[in-house]
Design a protein around this motif. Structure first.
Motif, PDB file in Angstrom:
ATOM      1  N   UNK A   1       0.847  -1.200   0.000  1.00 50.85           N
ATOM      2  CA  UNK A   1       0.000   0.000   0.000  1.00 50.85           C
ATOM      3  C   UNK A   1       0.882   1.250   0.000  1.00 50.85           C
ATOM      4  N   UNK A   2       0.598   2.237  -0.854  1.00 58.22           N
ATOM      5  CA  UNK A   2       1.389   3.477  -0.840  1.00 58.22           C
ATOM      6  C   UNK A   2       1.374   4.166   0.523  1.00 58.22           C
ATOM      7  N   UNK A   3       0.262   4.061   1.238  1.00 58.57           N
ATOM      8  CA  UNK A   3       0.155   4.725   2.541  1.00 58.57           C
ATOM      9  C   UNK A   3       1.111   4.137   3.569  1.00 58.57           C
ATOM     10  N   UNK A   4       1.671   2.957   3.288  1.00 59.96           N
ATOM     11  CA  UNK A   4       2.588   2.303   4.222  1.00 59.96           C
ATOM     12  C   UNK A   4       4.055   2.496   3.827  1.00 59.96           C
ATOM     13  N   UNK A   5       4.278   3.224   2.761  1.00 58.93           N
ATOM     14  CA  UNK A   5       5.642   3.346   2.219  1.00 58.93           C
ATOM     15  C   UNK A   5       6.639   3.861   3.245  1.00 58.93           C
ATOM     16  N   UNK A   6       6.240   4.819   4.055  1.00 60.57           N
ATOM     17  CA  UNK A   6       7.168   5.379   5.046  1.00 60.57           C
ATOM     18  C   UNK A   6       6.685   5.120   6.466  1.00 60.57           C
ATOM     19  N   UNK A   7       5.894   4.050   6.623  1.00 63.52           N
ATOM     20  CA  UNK A   7       5.366   3.714   7.945  1.00 63.52           C
ATOM     21  C   UNK A   7       5.595   2.229   8.221  1.00 63.52           C
ATOM     22  N   UNK A   8       6.809   1.858   8.591  1.00 64.28           N
ATOM     23  CA  UNK A   8       7.112   0.453   8.870  1.00 64.28           C
ATOM     24  C   UNK A   8       6.355  -0.031  10.107  1.00 64.28           C
ATOM     25  N   UNK A   9       6.203  -1.345  10.202  1.00 66.02           N
ATOM     26  CA  UNK A   9       5.532  -1.961  11.346  1.00 66.02           C
ATOM     27  C   UNK A   9       4.161  -1.321  11.588  1.00 66.02           C
ATOM     28  N   UNK A  10       3.289  -1.526  10.603  1.00 67.30           N
ATOM     29  CA  UNK A  10       1.967  -0.903  10.645  1.00 67.30           C
ATOM     30  C   UNK A  10       0.936  -1.781   9.950  1.00 67.30           C
ATOM     31  N   UNK A  11      -0.326  -1.505  10.255  1.00 69.50           N
ATOM     32  CA  UNK A  11      -1.462  -2.135   9.588  1.00 69.50           C
ATOM     33  C   UNK A  11      -2.324  -1.048   8.957  1.00 69.50           C
ATOM     34  N   UNK A  12      -2.775  -1.293   7.742  1.00 69.64           N
ATOM     35  CA  UNK A  12      -3.630  -0.351   7.027  1.00 69.64           C
ATOM     36  C   UNK A  12      -5.049  -0.908   7.015  1.00 69.64           C
ATOM     37  N   UNK A  13      -6.007  -0.122   7.496  1.00 68.67           N
ATOM     38  CA  UNK A  13      -7.413  -0.529   7.479  1.00 68.67           C
ATOM     39  C   UNK A  13      -8.135   0.341   6.458  1.00 68.67           C
ATOM     40  N   UNK A  14      -8.645  -0.289   5.423  1.00 66.45           N
ATOM     41  CA  UNK A  14      -9.261   0.435   4.317  1.00 66.45           C
ATOM     42  C   UNK A  14     -10.736   0.723   4.584  1.00 66.45           C
ATOM     43  N   UNK A  15     -11.258   1.808   4.048  1.00 69.37           N
ATOM     44  CA  UNK A  15     -12.699   2.056   4.127  1.00 69.37           C
ATOM     45  C   UNK A  15     -13.442   1.450   2.941  1.00 69.37           C
ATOM     46  N   UNK A  16     -12.722   0.814   2.034  1.00 68.10           N
ATOM     47  CA  UNK A  16     -13.296   0.427   0.743  1.00 68.10           C
ATOM     48  C   UNK A  16     -13.894  -0.975   0.687  1.00 68.10           C
ATOM     49  N   UNK A  17     -13.795  -1.753   1.762  1.00 67.54           N
ATOM     50  CA  UNK A  17     -14.310  -3.128   1.736  1.00 67.54           C
ATOM     51  C   UNK A  17     -15.800  -3.140   2.042  1.00 67.54           C
ATOM     52  N   UNK A  18     -16.595  -3.736   1.141  1.00 65.73           N
ATOM     53  CA  UNK A  18     -18.040  -3.831   1.324  1.00 65.73           C
ATOM     54  C   UNK A  18     -18.516  -5.225   0.948  1.00 65.73           C
ATOM     55  N   UNK A  19     -19.529  -5.697   1.640  1.00 60.12           N
ATOM     56  CA  UNK A  19     -20.085  -7.021   1.358  1.00 60.12           C
ATOM     57  C   UNK A  19     -20.545  -7.105  -0.093  1.00 60.12           C
ATOM     58  N   UNK A  20     -20.128  -8.153  -0.777  1.00 62.00           N
ATOM     59  CA  UNK A  20     -20.548  -8.374  -2.154  1.00 62.00           C
ATOM     60  C   UNK A  20     -19.763  -7.611  -3.189  1.00 62.00           C
TER      61      UNK A  20
END
Length: 349
Positions: A177-196
């Motif tokens: 994920x680009x948002x993790x490029x300069x953030x080592x040791x991290x988890x990214x939680x997306x708002x984009x996951x939807x059922x179906x």
């Protein structure tokens, strides 16, 4: 999406399904939507159409599903209907979305802040130490250390995790994920996951309720637990490369919320923290872990803003402030305050 000129299709469901095709949704996704929407259409009273249905009609439909399908399926069907109405309102075919109120009421069926079992950190530490299965410990520790919802945990992919460890980095392509490029040791939680909906090449069976993306620090303890899990994680056929996959039924398939709830219930029962018929105030569930995280981290940091950011609570000023000053205001506060689950050392040690 901007509102287009008003349309008045004779078959609103057919119109919506056709637009899903234009938007590139898979045949499987379209079939799932149509099956649910046609069922809703058939349920409506005589001379009532999807366009004229009220929130009470929608509420009655959702209620009719209970006892016929699993609660997770009820939530899925409601989400499909909500998305249908939202889209048809946006394109000008309908005047409003009667499912908005229904979805709010469904959320309110779980008391947001009931009187809950008070578990001190040492007792929770003993609970976690009793979990030796690498997948189960990784799931429980991730929930306890991040405060994320169970659906958000299930939707995590390998690309959403960074761990600075040569052995694991040799096995997996972590943190793309680009948002993790300069953030080592991290988890990214997306708002984009939807059922179906398809995300990262896989149709999801759970939704993330966040409206904005969140990057959560991974401390050394959680990194160690995740490393142990990743070392034995089964291969998967999913192009999304789920972070958590089954090791029994559904071998190598993305873990689902019901499975996570079952895992937590199993250990909570053994500890005396779960009783059939017990309510939210008594039973320890994945949602209880979110409550535990909020309570203890808020008390330790004294910074409600950081906790709101980590929880994914919607507030643009909170999200923007902590996104732009993530290293100083989020990681430092988190690592200085997060509780230990496998030993009693202070967070900074």
């Amino acid at each position: 999406m901007s509102r287009s000129a008003a349309v008045d299709p004779a078959d609103p469901v057919g119109y919506f399904i056709e637009d899903l095709t234009y938007h590139g949704k898979t045949e499987r996704t379209r079939e799932s939507y149509e099956r649910v929407l046609r069922r809703f259409e058939a349920f409506l009273p005589e001379r009532t159409s999807p366009k004229t249905a009220t929130h009470r009609d929608c509420m009655a439909f959702v209620h009719s599903l209970r006892g016929d399908v699993a609660e997770s399926t009820v939530a899925t069907y409601a989400a499909y209907l909500h998305r249908f109405y939202g889209y048809m309102t946006e394109v000008g075919a309908f005047d409003g979305n009667p499912m908005t109120l229904v979805m709010e009421e469904m959320d309110e069926t779980v008391d947001k802040d009931p009187a809950r079992r008070d578990i001190p950190i040492p007792a929770m530490r003993e609970f976690v130490r009793g979990i030796t299965h690498p997948l189960h410990r990784a799931i429980v520790c991730t929930l306890l250390k991040t405060g994320m919802r169970v659906g958000e945990l299930c939707n995590l992919d390998i690309r959403d995790l960074t761990i600075t460890d040569p052995e694991i980095e040799a096995l997996y392509e972590l943190g793309t994920r680009p948002a993790l490029a300069d953030r080592p040791n991290s988890l990214y939680v997306t708002p984009d996951a939807s059922v179906g909906e398809e995300l990262n090449g896989e149709v999801r069976t759970a939704s993330n309720k966040r409206k904005r993306a969140t990057v959560i620090p991974v401390d050394d303890e959680l990194a160690s637990v995740l490393k142990r899990w990743l070392a034995i994680r089964p291969d998967t056929l999913s192009p999304a490369e789920p972070l958590f996959v089954g090791t029994a039924e559904g071998w190598g398939e993305r873990i689902e919320p019901q499975s996570v709830r079952h895992i937590v219930e199993q250990y909570a029962r053994e500890t005396g923290w779960y009783r059939t018929g017990g309510g939210a105030g008594e039973n320890v569930t994945p949602h209880y872990f979110r409550h535990f995280f909020t309570t203890h981290l808020r008390d330790r940091t004294g910074d409600r803003g950081v906790v709101k950011y980590l929880r994914g609570d919607v507030a643009d000023d909170v999200i923007d402030t902590y996104t732009h000053n993530w290293g100083d205001q989020v990681r430092e506060a988190y690592e200085a305050s997060v509780y230990r689950l496998l030993d009693g050392r202070s967070p900074r040690v």
